[in-house]
Design a protein around this motif. Structure first.
Motif, PDB file in Angstrom:
ATOM      1  N   PHE A 115       0.857  -1.188   0.000  1.00 41.95           N
ATOM      2  CA  PHE A 115       0.000   0.000   0.000  1.00 41.95           C
ATOM      3  C   PHE A 115       0.896   1.242   0.000  1.00 41.95           C
ATOM      4  N   VAL A 116       0.558   2.223  -0.832  1.00 44.32           N
ATOM      5  CA  VAL A 116       1.332   3.467  -0.910  1.00 44.32           C
ATOM      6  C   VAL A 116       0.412   4.631  -0.556  1.00 44.32           C
ATOM      7  N   TYR A 117       0.747   5.324   0.560  1.00 36.98           N
ATOM      8  CA  TYR A 117      -0.077   6.409   1.073  1.00 36.98           C
ATOM      9  C   TYR A 117       0.656   7.741   0.905  1.00 36.98           C
ATOM     10  N   PRO A 118       0.176   8.646   0.067  1.00 39.43           N
ATOM     11  CA  PRO A 118       0.784   9.982   0.000  1.00 39.43           C
ATOM     12  C   PRO A 118       0.214  10.852   1.128  1.00 39.43           C
ATOM     13  N   VAL A 119       1.096  11.456   1.910  1.00 36.24           N
ATOM     14  CA  VAL A 119       0.658  12.223   3.066  1.00 36.24           C
ATOM     15  C   VAL A 119       1.449  13.520   3.170  1.00 36.24           C
ATOM     16  N   THR A 120       0.899  14.423   3.946  1.00 34.01           N
ATOM     17  CA  THR A 120       1.581  15.672   4.261  1.00 34.01           C
ATOM     18  C   THR A 120       1.246  16.044   5.693  1.00 34.01           C
ATOM     19  N   ARG A 121       1.844  17.107   6.176  1.00 34.20           N
ATOM     20  CA  ARG A 121       1.546  17.544   7.528  1.00 34.20           C
ATOM     21  C   ARG A 121       0.085  17.950   7.641  1.00 34.20           C
ATOM     22  N   ALA A 122      -0.490  17.752   8.820  1.00 36.99           N
ATOM     23  CA  ALA A 122      -1.853  18.215   9.054  1.00 36.99           C
ATOM     24  C   ALA A 122      -1.883  19.738   8.945  1.00 36.99           C
ATOM     25  N   ASN A 123      -2.950  20.232   8.307  1.00 36.73           N
ATOM     26  CA  ASN A 123      -3.120  21.676   8.115  1.00 36.73           C
ATOM     27  C   ASN A 123      -1.941  22.298   7.377  1.00 36.73           C
TER      28      ASN A 123
END
Length: 367
Positions: free
Chosen positions: A263-271
């Motif tokens: 599974f590949v999840y693209p994420v960034t910092r919240a807000n």
């Protein structure tokens, strides 16, 4: 009288000329009249100008007929090409929108373990519009579509139809545990837990404590993917996946299903702001599930027992006591080069086991 010669070079007899003069004097209806000055001027202009055909005021020109036949042939040829692609490589057209982000053609579904890792991609920074850019996952399928389910056949105590339902439920567990948006945001995975045999003591103990006081032994990440919403947020609506289910007859005639999925999840910092860093957290899971014969094993109908679970995570943190995947941003990226290096997209070898503790945390060669 001698014959007179007209401008055109023809001649008339004296008798014909006299008749012409009498009729003209009498006003014969068909007698030629001397043209007016305006008529002579118009005639002169017409003789001097090239022939352009009759000029019509407020004329109407009918529209040219459309060339339906040409477009029909083009459309027919295009349809035949698409049909050939569907027949020869159905997996490459199963997700036509996946390639819009990367320019890469979508891969065919995985039906066997590959013999080598994917080729290196051109290094490109991911963006919110293209979070998988520069990654092999750009050509992977979206969500559940990337989990290949084999054709069902009777095994052990199960007939073909029962095996088909069990395979579908096994994939449902992967969706509910690692793709459900609410679970990824840290909420309780009730749908996934409902598929696990409640009479399996060790797993029941794990589930009872993992979400309250997570630790290395009772870590919810062993079975579920979840991020802490106050720290991390997903980018976009797509999680890329690649993997498959296989099955065979297990102990006491049970249907044993093995899932091996990345599974590949693209994420960034919240807000995060518009230019904040995007990290891809990559989790590869190997689960072995047993659909037991209720005549031989205490189980709840429609549930499975968990035989084993392994996973490896990159860009997801190394502390199992938190109970959440913790992508490193900015200076948080590990700079330790002594840990085990791993290509998180290489599915040619089995999952090594364990999550990421100690040296097993490793360092991704690409993300």
């Amino acid at each position: 009288m001698g014959a007179s010669t007209e401008p055109g070079g023809s001649s008339r007899s004296d008798k014909e000329w006299e008749r012409f003069l009498r009729e003209s004097a009498a006003g014969a209806a068909d007698a030629p009249k001397e043209p007016s000055a305006r008529a002579r001027e118009v005639a002169k202009r017409l003789r001097e100008e090239p022939d352009r055909g009759p000029e019509v005021w407020r004329s109407y020109t009918p529209a040219q007929p459309k060339r339906h036949k040409v477009w029909y042939v083009i459309g027919l040829v295009a349809s035949l090409v698409v049909l050939a692609l569907v027949i020869l490589a159905p997996g490459r057209v199963a997700d036509p929108f996946a390639s819009e982000q990367s320019g890469s053609a979508p891969l065919a579904a995985e039906t066997a373990r590959p013999t080598q890792g994917p080729a290196e991609e051109t290094a490109q920074r991911p963006t919110k519009e293209e979070p998988f850019r520069g990654s092999p996952a750009a050509s992977w399928a979206n969500g559940a579509a990337g989990i290949t389910v084999p054709e069902a056949q009777a095994v052990g105590w199960m007939g073909t139809a029962e095996v088909e339902r069990a395979l579908a439920s096994s994939r449902d567990f992967l969706v509910a545990s690692s793709l459900d948006r609410t679970v990824l945001r840290g909420e309780h995975p009730a749908k996934a837990i409902a598929l696990i045999n409640p009479h399996q003591k060790d797993v029941r103990e794990l589930l009872e404590t993992a979400f309250q006081t997570p630790n290395e032994k009772n870590d919810p990440l062993l079975l579920f993917s979840r991020f802490q919403p106050s720290r991390t947020q997903l980018v976009g609506d797509v999680v890329k996946t690649r993997g498959q289910l296989t099955y065979r007859e297990g102990e006491r005639g049970a249907l044993q299903v093995t899932a091996d999925v990345t599974f590949v999840y693209p994420v960034t910092r919240a807000n995060a702001g518009g230019d904040d860093e995007i990290v891809r957290t990559i989790v590869r899971r190997e689960l072995v599930l047993s659909w037991d014969d209720p005549a031989k094993v205490i189980t709840k109908p429609g549930t499975f027992s968990v035989i084993s679970y392994k996973y490896h995570v990159t860009n997801g943190g190394c502390d199992p006591s938190k109970g959440y995947l913790a992508p490193p941003f900015g200076k948080d990226h590990r700079s330790d080069e002594t840990g085990m290096k791993i290509d998180p997209y290489d599915r040619s070898a089995p999952v090594g086991g364990g999550d990421s503790s100690g040296d097993g945390c490793g360092k991704a060669t690409r993300s």
